[in-house]
Design an enzyme around this catalytic site. Sequence first.
Site, mmCIF file in Angstrom:
data_model
loop_
_atom_site.group_PDB
_atom_site.id
_atom_site.type_symbol
_atom_site.label_atom_id
_atom_site.label_comp_id
_atom_site.label_asym_id
_atom_site.label_seq_id
_atom_site.Cartn_x
_atom_site.Cartn_y
_atom_site.Cartn_z
ATOM 1 N N HIS A 239 -6.470 2.438 5.385
ATOM 2 C CA HIS A 239 -6.147 3.423 4.349
ATOM 3 C C HIS A 239 -7.374 3.660 3.496
ATOM 4 O O HIS A 239 -8.105 2.736 3.176
ATOM 5 C CB HIS A 239 -4.992 2.920 3.470
ATOM 6 N N ASP B 141 6.896 6.319 -3.912
ATOM 7 C CA ASP B 141 5.497 6.764 -3.858
ATOM 8 C C ASP B 141 5.425 8.273 -3.668
ATOM 9 O O ASP B 141 4.562 8.938 -4.243
ATOM 10 C CB ASP B 141 4.717 6.051 -2.744
ATOM 11 N N ARG C 191 1.478 12.131 -10.287
ATOM 12 C CA ARG C 191 0.138 11.702 -10.727
ATOM 13 C C ARG C 191 -0.890 12.777 -10.425
ATOM 14 O O ARG C 191 -1.822 13.003 -11.185
ATOM 15 C CB ARG C 191 -0.256 10.393 -10.027
ATOM 16 N N SER D 120 0.510 2.340 -5.237
ATOM 17 C CA SER D 120 0.761 3.473 -4.341
ATOM 18 C C SER D 120 0.361 3.120 -2.904
ATOM 19 O O SER D 120 1.149 3.287 -1.958
ATOM 20 C CB SER D 120 -0.045 4.680 -4.837
ATOM 21 N N LYS E 285 3.153 1.686 0.369
ATOM 22 C CA LYS E 285 3.270 2.398 1.659
ATOM 23 C C LYS E 285 2.928 1.462 2.811
ATOM 24 O O LYS E 285 3.602 1.407 3.822
ATOM 25 C CB LYS E 285 2.267 3.565 1.720
#
Length: 436
Positions: A84, A163, A170, A185, A189
Site C-alpha cells: 500500500h 474507511d 477527509r 485508514s 483496510k
Amino acid sequence: MMLVVPEIIRKKRDGEKLSVDEIGGLIRSYIAGDIPDYQISALLMAIYFRGLDAEETGELTRAMMCSGELLTFDYLPESKVDKHSTGGVGDKTSLVIAPAVAACGLKVPMISGRGLGFTGGTLDKLEAIPGFQVRLDTHSIRQLIEKHGLALVGQTDNLVPADKRLYALRDVTATVESIPLIVASIMSKKLAEGIDALVLDVKTGHGAFMKTFDRARALAEALVDTGRQMGKRMAALITNMDQPLGNKVGNALEVEEVLAILRGEGPADLIELCRLLSAYMLWLGRAVPTIEEGKDRYDRVIASGQALRKFRDLVSAQGGDPRVVDQPELLPRAGQSVYILSPAAGYVASIPAGVIGWAAVLLGAGRMTVQSAIDPAAGIIFFKKVGDSIEKGERLCELRFNSGISIEDVENSIRQAIQISPHPPLKGALVLDTIE
Ligand code: URA
C-alpha cells in the site's frame, strides 16, 4: 454507553484522550447513520490538530476494520501479501505489482482507495478501463483470489465501510495529512484483507502528504508497529515523491503506462520501484530468500508475459474490457490537448509533484467535493524528467482535457512551477530508506 458527541469533540479539541468505548461507539454510530458528517468533520479536524496516541490509534484502526466483514484466506496454503502506498502523484505501481506478484504464485487481495486530495487513487485508475468493477462482495473477492490469485477492489458498505466514509470526508475537509488518521485508514483496510504480510510505500516530498523525511519515517514506523502488533510481517520503503512517478498522471493515461511496464517498457523510475516493491512482497511472502532473488523473479514474469496475462485475466474477471490490454487506444481519450513548451534552454530542475497533482485535479482527473465526477481521460503527459536537458521551445508536457476546464489557469500554474536551470540539478535517490 450513551455517546455525547459534542462532548467527545470538545475532549479531543482540548487535547484529552478518548476512551476505547468512545472511539468504538463513534465509529459504530457513524456507520449506522446516527452521527452526521458535520460532527465527524469537526472531530477529524480536532484529531488533525491534537493527534491520537498509540492506544487511541490502535483502537480507531480496530473499530474501522471491524465496521464490516473480514476476509480470511487461512484455507489457502499460499502466502497472502499486499502493498500500500501512502499516496502520490503518478503512482500506479499497484496495477503492476499485484499481477506480477500473483504471477509468481502468491495471493494478492488488495483493497485500495480513490484519489485523495492531489494524489491519485488505484480505484479511479482501474475504473478508467471500460466496464471494470471495483465494488465486489466478499464472495466474489474470495472466488477471484482462489481462481486468479488477485483481486483489486474498494471499500464497500460491507468491507471497511468506516474507511470508505471517513476517507471521502477527509478528502474534502483538509484532514488527510494526519499520521494517526492515515495509519487507521490504511491499516484498517489491510488488516481486513486476511493478509500475512504487507509492504508499505511511504512517500515523502512535494507530492506526498508527508513533506519531510522525518514525518515520513514517523508515519512508516507507526504503520509498521500497528501491523506487527496485529501479527503481520511488515516492511516499509520511504520513497521520494518530489516529482511525479513515471511520465503520465491521470487515470486512463496511467493505465496506459502500466501496460507499457507490464510489457517490459516504460520509464526507469517506475520500473525501479515496481521491481523493488514486488521483490519485498515476494520476500515477506517467503517465496524467495532474498530481495535480489525477488527482483529476478519479477524480471522473469515480466519478460515471459505472465504478469501481463495475469493483468488481462484480472480485467476480464472484474468485468473490464480485456481488449484494452493489447489496444490501449480503447481507453477513454480526451478531446482537447495543449502543450507546454520550455521557456529556456538548460536542464529541468524541478517538476513539483504537488502542483502537478492539483493541476491534474483541475483538469478533471480528481475530485474537489465528495460528489465530483472524475474525467478518466484527463491528465498530463511529461516528455522530460528532472535532470533531463531541454532546448528553448521544446515540449515539456501535454495537458489532456475535455470541455468546461479553465485551461489558462492550469497552464499558468504548471508554467510557474516547473523550473529550468542552466546547470544540471543534483538528483536524489528514489528510495530513501527501508524498515524491514
Ligand atoms: N492511503 C489510504 O488508504 N489512506 C490514507 O489516509 C492515505 C493514503
